[in-house]
Design a protein around this motif. Structure first.
Motif, mmCIF file in Angstrom:
data_model
loop_
_atom_site.group_PDB
_atom_site.id
_atom_site.type_symbol
_atom_site.label_atom_id
_atom_site.label_comp_id
_atom_site.label_asym_id
_atom_site.label_seq_id
_atom_site.Cartn_x
_atom_site.Cartn_y
_atom_site.Cartn_z
ATOM 1 N N GLU A 140 0.747 -1.406 -0.127
ATOM 2 C CA GLU A 140 0.098 -0.031 -0.052
ATOM 3 C C GLU A 140 0.798 1.272 0.165
ATOM 4 O OE1 GLU A 140 -3.059 -0.945 -0.971
ATOM 5 O OE2 GLU A 140 -3.896 0.580 0.578
ATOM 6 N N VAL A 141 1.872 1.070 0.713
ATOM 7 C CA VAL A 141 2.643 2.342 0.835
ATOM 8 C C VAL A 141 3.556 2.546 -0.594
ATOM 9 C CG1 VAL A 141 4.889 1.431 1.348
ATOM 10 C CG2 VAL A 141 4.443 3.570 2.204
ATOM 11 N N CYS A 142 3.612 1.696 -1.445
ATOM 12 C CA CYS A 142 4.200 2.076 -2.915
ATOM 13 C C CYS A 142 2.802 2.414 -3.670
ATOM 14 C CB CYS A 142 4.683 0.651 -3.466
ATOM 15 S SG CYS A 142 5.972 -0.002 -2.589
ATOM 16 N N ARG A 143 1.740 1.788 -3.562
ATOM 17 C CA ARG A 143 0.738 2.232 -4.199
ATOM 18 C C ARG A 143 0.472 3.766 -4.086
ATOM 19 N NH1 ARG A 143 -4.962 2.382 -4.125
ATOM 20 N NH2 ARG A 143 -4.998 2.019 -2.093
ATOM 21 N N ILE A 144 0.029 4.110 -2.857
ATOM 22 C CA ILE A 144 -0.231 5.489 -2.777
ATOM 23 C C ILE A 144 0.806 6.329 -2.693
ATOM 24 C CG2 ILE A 144 -1.499 6.725 -1.065
ATOM 25 C CD1 ILE A 144 -3.268 4.809 -1.445
ATOM 26 N N SER A 145 1.914 5.937 -2.661
ATOM 27 C CA SER A 145 2.966 7.192 -2.666
ATOM 28 C C SER A 145 3.493 7.290 -4.268
ATOM 29 C CB SER A 145 4.317 6.829 -1.952
ATOM 30 O OG SER A 145 4.986 5.714 -2.605
ATOM 31 N N GLY A 146 2.930 6.424 -5.163
ATOM 32 C CA GLY A 146 3.411 6.359 -6.570
ATOM 33 C C GLY A 146 4.876 5.795 -6.630
ATOM 34 N N GLY A 147 5.024 4.766 -5.786
ATOM 35 C CA GLY A 147 6.457 4.080 -5.853
ATOM 36 C C GLY A 147 6.159 2.883 -6.716
ATOM 37 N N GLN A 148 7.117 1.825 -6.492
ATOM 38 C CA GLN A 148 6.959 0.694 -7.244
ATOM 39 C C GLN A 148 7.444 -0.657 -6.353
ATOM 40 O OE1 GLN A 148 8.408 1.006 -11.160
ATOM 41 N NE2 GLN A 148 8.739 -1.389 -11.510
ATOM 42 N N MET A 149 6.997 -1.794 -6.581
ATOM 43 C CA MET A 149 7.437 -2.819 -5.798
ATOM 44 C C MET A 149 8.341 -4.046 -6.943
ATOM 45 S SD MET A 149 4.947 -4.994 -3.530
ATOM 46 C CE MET A 149 3.367 -4.596 -4.182
ATOM 47 N N TYR A 150 9.209 -4.374 -6.410
ATOM 48 C CA TYR A 150 10.206 -5.065 -7.146
ATOM 49 C C TYR A 150 10.334 -6.414 -6.248
ATOM 50 C CZ TYR A 150 11.959 -1.008 -9.763
ATOM 51 O OH TYR A 150 12.030 -0.027 -10.605
ATOM 52 N N LYS A 151 10.330 -7.600 -6.704
ATOM 53 C CA LYS A 151 10.031 -8.769 -6.032
ATOM 54 C C LYS A 151 11.298 -9.832 -6.704
ATOM 55 C CE LYS A 151 6.447 -11.557 -4.149
ATOM 56 N NZ LYS A 151 6.645 -12.909 -4.436
ATOM 57 N N PHE A 152 12.162 -10.374 -5.571
ATOM 58 C CA PHE A 152 12.999 -11.250 -5.963
ATOM 59 C C PHE A 152 13.095 -12.405 -5.166
ATOM 60 C CE2 PHE A 152 15.921 -8.571 -8.854
ATOM 61 C CZ PHE A 152 15.351 -7.260 -8.566
ATOM 62 N N ASN A 153 12.322 -13.356 -5.629
ATOM 63 C CA ASN A 153 12.066 -14.707 -4.604
ATOM 64 C C ASN A 153 13.289 -15.396 -4.469
ATOM 65 O OD1 ASN A 153 9.370 -13.809 -4.746
ATOM 66 N ND2 ASN A 153 8.546 -15.519 -5.725
ATOM 67 N N TYR A 154 13.570 -15.664 -3.416
ATOM 68 C CA TYR A 154 14.900 -16.692 -3.110
ATOM 69 C C TYR A 154 15.979 -15.935 -3.867
ATOM 70 C CZ TYR A 154 11.512 -20.125 -1.362
ATOM 71 O OH TYR A 154 10.717 -20.834 -0.950
ATOM 72 N N PHE A 155 16.144 -14.778 -3.514
ATOM 73 C CA PHE A 155 17.384 -14.176 -4.137
ATOM 74 C C PHE A 155 18.857 -14.822 -3.871
ATOM 75 C CE2 PHE A 155 20.970 -11.238 -3.819
ATOM 76 C CZ PHE A 155 20.922 -10.405 -4.960
ATOM 77 N N SER A 156 19.489 -14.988 -4.829
ATOM 78 C CA SER A 156 21.014 -15.269 -4.974
ATOM 79 C C SER A 156 21.691 -14.433 -5.637
ATOM 80 C CB SER A 156 20.934 -16.831 -5.351
ATOM 81 O OG SER A 156 21.065 -16.822 -6.452
ATOM 82 N N VAL A 157 22.806 -14.040 -5.467
ATOM 83 C CA VAL A 157 23.600 -13.192 -6.321
ATOM 84 C C VAL A 157 23.814 -13.841 -7.644
ATOM 85 C CG1 VAL A 157 25.951 -11.968 -6.422
ATOM 86 C CG2 VAL A 157 24.658 -12.028 -4.067
ATOM 87 N N GLU A 158 24.108 -15.170 -7.499
ATOM 88 C CA GLU A 158 24.368 -15.842 -8.806
ATOM 89 C C GLU A 158 23.361 -15.552 -9.774
ATOM 90 O OE1 GLU A 158 25.274 -19.665 -8.683
ATOM 91 O OE2 GLU A 158 26.002 -19.726 -10.726
ATOM 92 N N ASN A 159 22.177 -15.782 -9.316
ATOM 93 C CA ASN A 159 20.868 -15.975 -10.310
ATOM 94 C C ASN A 159 20.383 -14.518 -10.399
ATOM 95 O OD1 ASN A 159 21.415 -18.589 -10.658
ATOM 96 N ND2 ASN A 159 19.843 -19.344 -9.299
ATOM 97 N N ASP A 160 20.227 -13.809 -9.445
ATOM 98 C CA ASP A 160 19.664 -12.417 -9.424
ATOM 99 C C ASP A 160 20.352 -11.190 -9.517
ATOM 100 O OD1 ASP A 160 16.957 -14.007 -9.427
ATOM 101 O OD2 ASP A 160 17.951 -14.744 -7.477
ATOM 102 N N GLY A 161 21.781 -11.330 -9.156
ATOM 103 C CA GLY A 161 22.523 -10.147 -8.883
ATOM 104 C C GLY A 161 22.509 -9.207 -10.261
ATOM 105 N N GLU A 162 22.648 -9.780 -11.302
ATOM 106 C CA GLU A 162 22.635 -8.803 -12.447
ATOM 107 C C GLU A 162 21.224 -8.181 -12.856
ATOM 108 O OE1 GLU A 162 23.048 -11.246 -15.908
ATOM 109 O OE2 GLU A 162 23.395 -9.435 -17.397
ATOM 110 N N ARG A 163 20.250 -9.044 -12.491
ATOM 111 C CA ARG A 163 18.992 -8.379 -12.825
ATOM 112 C C ARG A 163 18.667 -7.110 -11.729
ATOM 113 N NH1 ARG A 163 13.823 -10.543 -11.353
ATOM 114 N NH2 ARG A 163 14.610 -12.379 -10.205
#
Ligand SMILES: [Zn+2]
Length: 1037
Positions: free
Chosen positions: A673-696
């Protein structure tokens, strides 16, 4: 080491200290300067515009030579007399049959009509001037097209690189939609072969199927030259794409009427036996309107720039590659209307079920060939506005009394022109300076605001970015903390945004960390080492540090680098698993308020905030509720704490971009809600690992920094008398009935506004829309962006449908409900009465409506199934609400390209979203702007596997790696180029998944194949057409 100053906050326990900021910012930002195009000389015309002026002249002479029958009325879809009836024939095709091929492209015909309509009224002529300056000598038409340029490449093959639209949107990296949400988890549903209701469409090409395929041509689809064959199916040899449609009339397709009688639609879409029955209808999927073909046809028609000087003309589809020239109405990238001919009365909207709505992306990225809204400066008098309705000066205002007054296009009242703004009129009643002034000749321009438009009448400061990083156990253990600090130090601080002409960024940065405590850092440039301060009182957070918290990276770089090196060391051995979130955001708002700045909070969080503090949440996930009536409970916020925080953010010019790295439920429905109302954005990285998701993660942050972002924004939509905005959809905050407030808004964000009639609109005049966005730029300049759009008014259904923009309709519909059957039934009733009952008649402009509705009923965000996690649903809903038209288009109908025979430097042709179109010897990429899959057929050539993955056989490809290796061979290069192209096109580093044919992930992949039956429910396209047809018949009876 970081100096720890525990309890250091005590000394600040009083009210916030007076801010140190200067009452006036350095005047440099605000020195009135000549807009660049004025400095360039007296003419505003770019070479393209000049060319277009000539083109316009050519068109008008052309159109005046037309017989009356060539005007828009004739071109509008009329009752189809075509027979014998192939059912499901799109009207475009019917028209083409009725009219012999016309040498005049449709848009020219429409232009000729417009002039006809405009004749009776002088004011109309002024409002939509022919835009032909007398001093441009006419030139022969051959000059107009000119040599092929990069901007207008010759049409060789659909969807070559240069012809694909550049998508500016889609920021979010990640799609966890559906299956792939938690990629390391086993799929939640058994493989497709166990699904009885899938038996129809999941048969693999070249395999004997228990069911007859829809199309006999299926068996032709195998082999490496699949793409060629497929295309040749869609377009019989030697035929152009458009004319191939006429082939639909050839072998009669069994009609719904003949075959099925009034029971057209065979019951539930997913029911097996009935499904067989529908297959017996054998509707050939190649004979029904399809997205790929329509896009190719549209692309072919869209070789010329789209010029906005004629009202009521439909802009090109968003997914086509077009260039717009602003000549009075704004670029459709900024505003798209659901219809460009507005119904004149409310009952017409009610009957037609076509919503009158606008999709507005006020900061949309333009193509490099298009004109950015120039900045104009009215000096001390400030923006020129209508005295009565406060509309801003625009190309549709009409000057009278020798230039002493103007009539407002919105409220029709007169306003006196001040002496500072006065100019004489020419013999056409146009101001002599109309070419020099963007507000008089363009549909989009900006105004340097005066102090009255600033908060408390004070010039704003440059914005600040505050990075607030989770330092709890899960953040440390996954390597996230170390990685974020490293990329901030090595890369991101070098990418801070700046205004176009500025040399360096003036954005301040600040740093905080949190677990169950909150830590602030002093990075003042005079310090040898950064200092840490711990906020002890989380109940009533205040900002302990005003001086030294926010700094320019250029000035404090050594201290910042030292801080970013030390943070991971300091928390390397933490055992703290609990975190807070509410006080983190509150402290960020306080920090910005204290510094008198607007800005953004970049919050990196890994867990549900369960530590004792305001905003504490509990795990309330209950997946069993998804897909049931009760799902709204877990998809709604549990309380309004984060909603209120969002409101406070929005009112203080602050937005929250939330980067979450969950291994478990995070309650995104609440904290999002805080992103929605403020005009921000949500980014989601499930099970983050640097190897698989770092570049993204790195690429998403870079894109986040580099896109156009403004702060402390207010948006208002004004309309002509008779209609007004009533409903506002999107991610923003409204404090009153008319103004949308954004803590921040960027080029990827879009809102929808629905219009309602107060009164009957006169059909002899036009109606106008004006969007005004007041904002603080990235350099701290206060400006207004004014976007104006003119629309025609119609009382005739036959001109309502040709004016319909399917893209905008779907964008709007995705945000509310769909009424497809009603729309089409009304069309049938009013525009196609004479056709036989057995036909499903689709208006030309809406012929893809059924396929998009088919997509909607399968869309993860709207339709709950238990294969999508609660948080992923929340995230998708959040995403869709801010999606612009292009992104919605991509989300509903993914793009698929073949990889196995891809050529160098080309984008292969698009392939329809149906499993029938796949070959088991092929490899394909599918992307929907949120996620990307590579599908590998079971019989794929091992050479291709070796080239892409560096292993000799398919079975050795590690799907979890989700990567195409950087190998030195042409296939690898071509594929990587294509993937890069897609990611740039979508403005997002789409996460890649690798799917093997018949592996356990494949059913999830198949859910993106919109034309097939969905694996969690949802009819196939063909089934839906039957259903729609029956519904329409019911409505008409
Ligand atoms: Zn007015």
């Amino acid at each position: 080491m970081i100096e720890q100053m525990r309890g250091g906050t005590q000394q600040y326990s009083g009210p916030p200290l007076p801010q140190h900021s200067q009452p006036f910012q350095s005047q440099q930002n605000h020195v009135p300067s000549l807009p660049p195009y004025i400095q360039n000389g007296p003419s505003l015309m770019t070479p393209q515009m000049q060319q277009q002026q000539l083109r316009t002249m050519d068109m008008s002479s052309l159109s005046s030579a037309l017989p009356p029958s060539q005007n828009i009325r004739a071109a509008a879809p009329m009752p189809n007399q075509f027979g014998p009836p192939p059912n499901l024939v799109p009207e475009a095709f019917q028209q083409q049959q009725q009219q012999s091929p016309s040498p005049i492209p449709p848009q020219y015909q429409q232009q000729s009509t417009f002039q006809g309509q405009a004749n009776p009224s002088v004011s109309n002529q002024n409002r939509v001037s022919p835009q032909i300056p007398s001093h441009f000598p006419p030139q022969p038409p051959s000059n107009l097209s000119g040599p092929p340029s990069a901007a207008f490449p010759p049409y060789k093959q659909p969807f070559q690189v240069s012809q694909i639209p550049t998508f500016q949107n889609q920021q979010t990296p990640q799609s966890l939609s559906g299956p792939v949400g938690y990629s390391q988890q086993p799929p939640l549903m058994p493989p497709i072969t166990n699904q009885p209701n899938l038996s129809g469409l999941n048969s693999y090409p070249n395999q004997p199927s228990s069911m007859p395929p829809f199309s006999n041509q299926q068996s032709n689809l195998s082999g490496p030259t699949y793409s060629q064959q497929q295309r040749s199916q869609a377009y019989p040899p030697g035929m152009q794409p458009i004319s191939s449609q006429s082939n639909l009339s050839g072998p009669p397709v069994p009609g719904i009427q003949q075959q099925n009688g009034s029971t057209g639609y065979p019951g539930q879409p997913s029911a097996g036996p009935q499904f067989q029955q529908s297959q017996q209808q054998r509707i050939d999927p190649d004979m029904i309107p399809n997205v790929v073909q329509v896009l190719e046809q549209m692309q072919e028609k869209t070789q010329e720039p789209f010029i906005t000087n004629t009202l009521g003309v439909l802009p090109p589809l968003v997914a086509t590659n077009f260039i717009c020239q602003d000549q009075g109405s704004c670029n459709p990238r900024f505003i798209r209307a659901t219809t460009y001919s507005v119904p004149n009365a409310a009952d017409m909207i009610k009957q037609s079920h076509i919503p009158v709505a606008l999709a507005i992306s006020p900061l949309a990225s333009l193509r490099s060939e298009e004109l950015e809204p120039p900045i104009t400066n009215f000096g001390d008098i400030g923006p020129v506005r209508c005295h009565r309705c406060k509309a801003y000066m625009c190309s549709f205002m009409q000057f009278i009394d020798g230039g002493k007054r103007f009539i407002c296009a919105f409220c029709n009242q007169c306003t006196d022109v001040g002496t500072e703004y006065f100019n004489h009129l020419d013999h056409n009643g146009r101001r002599l300076d109309w070419y020099q002034r963007p507000e008089l000749c363009l549909g989009s321009y900006e105004i340097l605001a005066t102090k009255q438009y600033c908060k408390d009448e004070k010039w704003p400061e440059a914005p600040a970015f505050i990075f607030m990083i989770d330092v709890s156990y899960s953040s440390v253990r996954s390597g996230l903390l170390h990685f974020i600090c490293q990329i901030l130090k090595d890369e991101l601080l070098n990418y801070l945004p700046k205004d176009k002409n500025a040399e360096t960024s003036t954005v301040r940065v600040g740093f905080a960390t949190f677990d169950k405590q909150l830590h602030f850092y002093n990075i003042k440039n005079t310090l040898g080492q950064p200092q840490m301060m711990i906020v002890s009182d989380l109940e009533e957070v205040f900002m302990p540090l005003l001086d030294g918290f926010l700094a320019l990276p250029d000035e404090s770089r050594n201290v910042i680098n030292s801080l970013l090196d030390q943070i991971p060391q300091t928390f390397a051995h933490t055992q703290e698993t609990e975190t807070i979130l509410g006080p983190v955001i509150q402290a960020g708002i306080e920090a910005l308020k204290g510094a008198g700045r607007v800005g953004k909070l970049y919050i990196f969080s890994t867990t549900l905030p369960i530590a004792v503090a305001p905003g504490k949440l509990a795990n309330r996930d209950d997946k069993k509720l998804l897909g049931t009536d009760k799902e709204k409970i877990i998809l709604a916020p549990v309380n309004n704490f984060y909603t209120k925080l969002g409101e406070e953010c929005a009112q203080n010019g602050c937005a929250v971009d939330l980067f979450v790295f969950p291994n478990n439920y995070l309650d995104l429905a609440t904290i999002g809600e805080v992103c929605r109302i403020s005009g921000g954005q949500m980014y989601k990285f499930n099970y983050f690992s640097v190897e698989n998701d770092g570049e993204r993660l790195l690429n998403e942050l870079k894109r986040n920094f580099q896109r156009t972002t403004v702060f402390d924004a207010l948006m208002r939509v004004r309309t002509s008398t008779g209609i007004r905005p009533i409903d506002f959809l999107g991610n923003f905050y409204m404090t009153n009935a008319t103004e949308m407030t954004f803590g921040s808004i960027d080029s990827d964000k879009s809102v929808c506004v629905e219009l309602k009639h107060d009164d009957k609109l006169p059909t002899e005049t036009n109606t106008f829309i004006q969007v005004a966005l007041l904002y603080t730029s990235i350099s701290g300049q206060r400006r207004l962006r004014i976007l104006t759009l003119g629309l025609t008014v119609t009382a005739a259904y036959t001109s309502l449908y040709p004016g319909c923009d399917l893209d905008a309709v779907m964008n709007y519909t995705a945000k509310v409900v769909n009424q497809a059957a009603n729309m089409l039934a009304c069309y049938r009733k009013n525009c196609a009465q004479s056709t036989t009952a057995g036909q499903l008649i689709l208006p030309e402009t809406l012929k893809l409506l059924p396929i998009y509705v088919t997509a909607l009923i399968k869309c993860d965000a709207l339709i709950g199934t238990q294969t999508v996690t609660t948080d992923d649903r929340s995230w998708l809903i959040h995403k869709i609400m801010a999606m612009d038209v292009k992104s919605t288009f991509a989300y509903l109908y993914p793009r698929i390209f073949a990889l196995h025979n891809i050529e160098e430097d080309t984008i292969p042709p698009m392939i329809r979203c149906s499993y029938e179109r796949f070959s088991e010897t092929g490899a394909y990429v599918l992307e929907n702007g949120l996620v990307m899959y590579i599908w590998l057929g079971s019989q794929i050539n091992p050479t291709v596997i070796q080239c892409l993955f560096g292993v000799p056989s398919l079975s050795q490809v590690e799907a979890e790696k989700c990567k195409i290796l950087d190998l030195d061979n042409q296939i690898s290069k071509n594929v990587r180029n294509l993937l890069n192209y897609i990611r740039n096109d979508r403005n997002s580093h789409l996460k890649l998944f690798i799917v093997h044919q018949r592996d356990s992930i494949e059913p999830f992949f198949k859910n993106y194949l919109i034309e097939d039956k969905g694996f969690t429910g949802g009819a196939s396209y063909v089934d839906f057409l039957y259903h729609l047809h029956r519904e329409i018949r019911n409505i008409l009876q």
